[in-house]
Write a protein that holds these residues in place. Sequence first.
Motif, PDB file in Angstrom:
ATOM      1  N   HIS A 105       0.881  -1.040  -0.020  1.00 49.28           N
ATOM      2  CA  HIS A 105       0.034   0.124  -0.172  1.00 49.28           C
ATOM      3  C   HIS A 105       0.841   1.174  -0.105  1.00 49.28           C
ATOM      4  O   HIS A 105       0.504   2.465  -0.413  1.00 49.28           O
ATOM      5  N   LEU A 109       0.747   4.303  -2.905  1.00 49.96           N
ATOM      6  CA  LEU A 109       0.569   5.679  -2.586  1.00 49.96           C
ATOM      7  C   LEU A 109       1.916   6.347  -3.177  1.00 49.96           C
ATOM      8  O   LEU A 109       1.284   7.462  -3.875  1.00 49.96           O
ATOM      9  N   TRP A 139      -1.187   6.087   8.758  1.00 51.38           N
ATOM     10  CA  TRP A 139      -2.203   5.839   7.533  1.00 51.38           C
ATOM     11  C   TRP A 139      -3.625   6.384   7.830  1.00 51.38           C
ATOM     12  O   TRP A 139      -4.221   6.821   6.611  1.00 51.38           O
ATOM     13  N   ARG A 140      -4.083   6.224   8.882  1.00 53.24           N
ATOM     14  CA  ARG A 140      -5.442   6.854   9.140  1.00 53.24           C
ATOM     15  C   ARG A 140      -5.457   8.505   8.722  1.00 53.24           C
ATOM     16  O   ARG A 140      -6.471   8.893   7.989  1.00 53.24           O
ATOM     17  N   GLU A 142      -5.233   8.846   4.926  1.00 50.41           N
ATOM     18  CA  GLU A 142      -6.656   8.626   4.370  1.00 50.41           C
ATOM     19  C   GLU A 142      -7.517   9.666   4.475  1.00 50.41           C
ATOM     20  O   GLU A 142      -8.446   9.892   3.491  1.00 50.41           O
ATOM     21  N   GLU A 143      -7.746  10.280   5.586  1.00 49.44           N
ATOM     22  CA  GLU A 143      -8.561  11.141   6.001  1.00 49.44           C
ATOM     23  C   GLU A 143      -8.061  12.662   5.511  1.00 49.44           C
ATOM     24  O   GLU A 143      -8.998  13.631   5.376  1.00 49.44           O
ATOM     25  N   ARG A 144      -6.823  12.552   5.520  1.00 51.81           N
ATOM     26  CA  ARG A 144      -5.858  14.107   5.142  1.00 51.81           C
ATOM     27  C   ARG A 144      -6.620  15.294   5.755  1.00 51.81           C
ATOM     28  O   ARG A 144      -7.295  16.396   5.156  1.00 51.81           O
TER      29      ARG A 144
END
Length: 796
Positions: A564, A568, A645-646, A649-651
């Motif tokens: 992953h 990215l 990583w969270r 993902e949410e930025r």
Amino acid sequence: MIRTTFIRNSLILFPGLILLLMMSAGLLLYGSLPQYDGKTRLPSLGAPVIVERDTLGSVTITARNRVDITYALGFVHAQERFFEMDLMRRQAAGELAAIFGESALALDMESRKYRMRARARQILERLPEDQRQLLMAYRAGVNAGLNALTVRPYPYLLTRTQPAEWLEEDTVLVIFSMFVTLNESSGKRELGLSVLRAALPDTLFRFLTASGGPWDAPLTGGPLEWPPVPSADDFDLKTKDVPQLANMPVLDESIPGSNNFAVAGALTTFTDGAALVANDMHLTLRVPNLWFRTRLINIPEGKNLTQQPLDITGITLPGVPSIVMGSNRHIAWSFTNSYGDFIDWVRVTLDPDDQSRYLGTPGWQSVLTFRETIHVRNAPDKMITVHETEWGPIVARDHDGVPLAIVWTAFQPGGVNLNLVELEQARTVDEAAAIAQQTGMPAQNFIVGDKRGNILWTIAGRIPLRSDNFDPRLPADWSTPDTGWLGWLNSADYPLIRNPDNGRLWTANTRTVDPDTLRIIGDGGYDLGARSRQIRDNLLMQEQFTADDLFSIQLDYRAVFFTHWYALLIDILKRSEKTGAPEQLEQILQNWDGRAAVDSVAYRIVRSFRHEVIRSILTALTVDVRQHHPAFQLPRLNQAEHAVWRILEERPAHLLPTSYSNWDDFLLHSVDQAIVALQKQSGDITARTWGEDNAAHISHPLSQHLPKWLAQYLDMPTDPLPGDMHMPRIQTPNFGASQRSVVAPGKEEEGYFDMPGGQSGHPLSPYYGSGHADWVSGKPTPFMPGKTEYVLELVP
């Protein structure tokens, strides 16, 4: 004329003097070689003992009783590894400066605060008589082996020191040294968590320090839910001044640990249905290796007929008279570091009017004071004062300066013993589990299989029974009665899994149990679950297994976890209007094959990109801590991958460091930084292979003190090594599998074993570095010793 004659004569004599010195040094070195054959008289033996060695130096000891086996094992350990045994006892006791002088004084001062030698003596007095008898025999054998050498072991020649005799308490110190290796980082982690807890908002603290997330692969229960991203009201980086490069945390993800896994007999190809057990214990690698390949055979006769016959093969830890990991024809067992919570810190309230008193459980009482003398080679002795409480020694301070006493399973009555020896006679997984749970050792994941096909997991080692009125992850006040440790957990309450429905067990230093059971074991800093998940998935892909199949899993260096991150990186390069990425970089990334292979440049780039992203984000999120504690180093946050990583993902805009316009800008900068770091080295970027960065650096303890031209003869070759963290084949230059084994009890001849660094500690021994090349190449060697090469007879 006289001067000319003198110079001419000197030139003639000088080479001869050099040759004489070299010959003398060679003779001294040769004189410290172990005795491999012939006959040696040892009056303390009860009956003759045979010591055989195969082509790798694997030792087989055959005797008529267990005490003689122990004596002979001590003899062999001392002749092959006395210096390494000496270092382990001195490391624990804080006595290294007696050999290495002032360069080791700081280490000794830190270790001496725990007064481990005094505690070892106390433990020795409480051991049962049969275990004391083994230690007495082992001590006598060690000292006999040391005295039988013509010349003292060569490291003492180099350091110009003399070896000190082995004492019974020294075996306890060697066990203590393993507690330090396997538990110390968890204790330091708790101190770091306390600093974070005091400086960060609660939501951010929980977000960074949760016990697990989507990568989890426990034996019971499912993955934990990772906490939500903190809101802007709780933490907003737009209001912070975050340095881009200063005080970047070091991302060291290597932790002392291991892999072990097993399949039930119904899933193996053996006709009699024996279980298969695999183990590779990950530790700092050295020369010689930590472990010693050993087979013990007891053939009772005469007055010893009441003893059970014994045939056990595995590894011993020089300094301790027992098989650590092995198989006894009936069971095979294995270990991984459990990373439960076995160290707590107690906040000590000192009397403001009398600093020699503290508030204990019964009220105010005196702080115990001890004076410790550290002997320093070629320098005056150093005196230190140690302060202790009812809970343990005061060895640290909390974030606010409050003194902290350490509470450690190693220091509790029953926390250290030699019960592991009893595994030699266990016949079933149930017998083995009962022994393991009461063994005084660093708490481990224990996976065992038996010849009937049963498999079982439990915790080996003592588990503290905690009260439920404090958070064990943080320092707490234990002066209130019934707060803290209330003794040991009963064996009946230990977590245990026997013959799971899928016929498979696996552990890899990660959380193994559901949240309810987790409260019993605690969280001492579990590793990310990626490695455990990859092992589990490999096991679930097959329905039948051979030893080769399990060995292949141990050698698996597919970078599944990094997939992953590769995606990215590719995505951010494609979506950016102007990446600035050279065409060469894009071509390199097209060659990504998803493996941590020695010739892979793509893997190294993806790995570097990930490290850059995580380090930058952790620097930003902990900026408040460093404003109050400039020298603060992050505790081990192995689950931080989930948090980072969270965020990616949410930025969230409020967690973007202020020096970047958007998250794409941040990620592109991380790519640039990773590439810049690689380009600092000479040559084209295509030369930046993973093998270049991950070349072996497996050294002898003395090599750092020697000239490079000499050290190279003691160290192992700088081979490029496949593998990395977060995959079954864990590997860094000096950290990785200290052994690999696959064995079925009763089928030991069909098992495999590898280990790095060699069997002997003597550079002139034929067994110095033995087996290391096979370990590097992944070529399995037989689990059982091979054809006998030398025979040594020890007689009374």
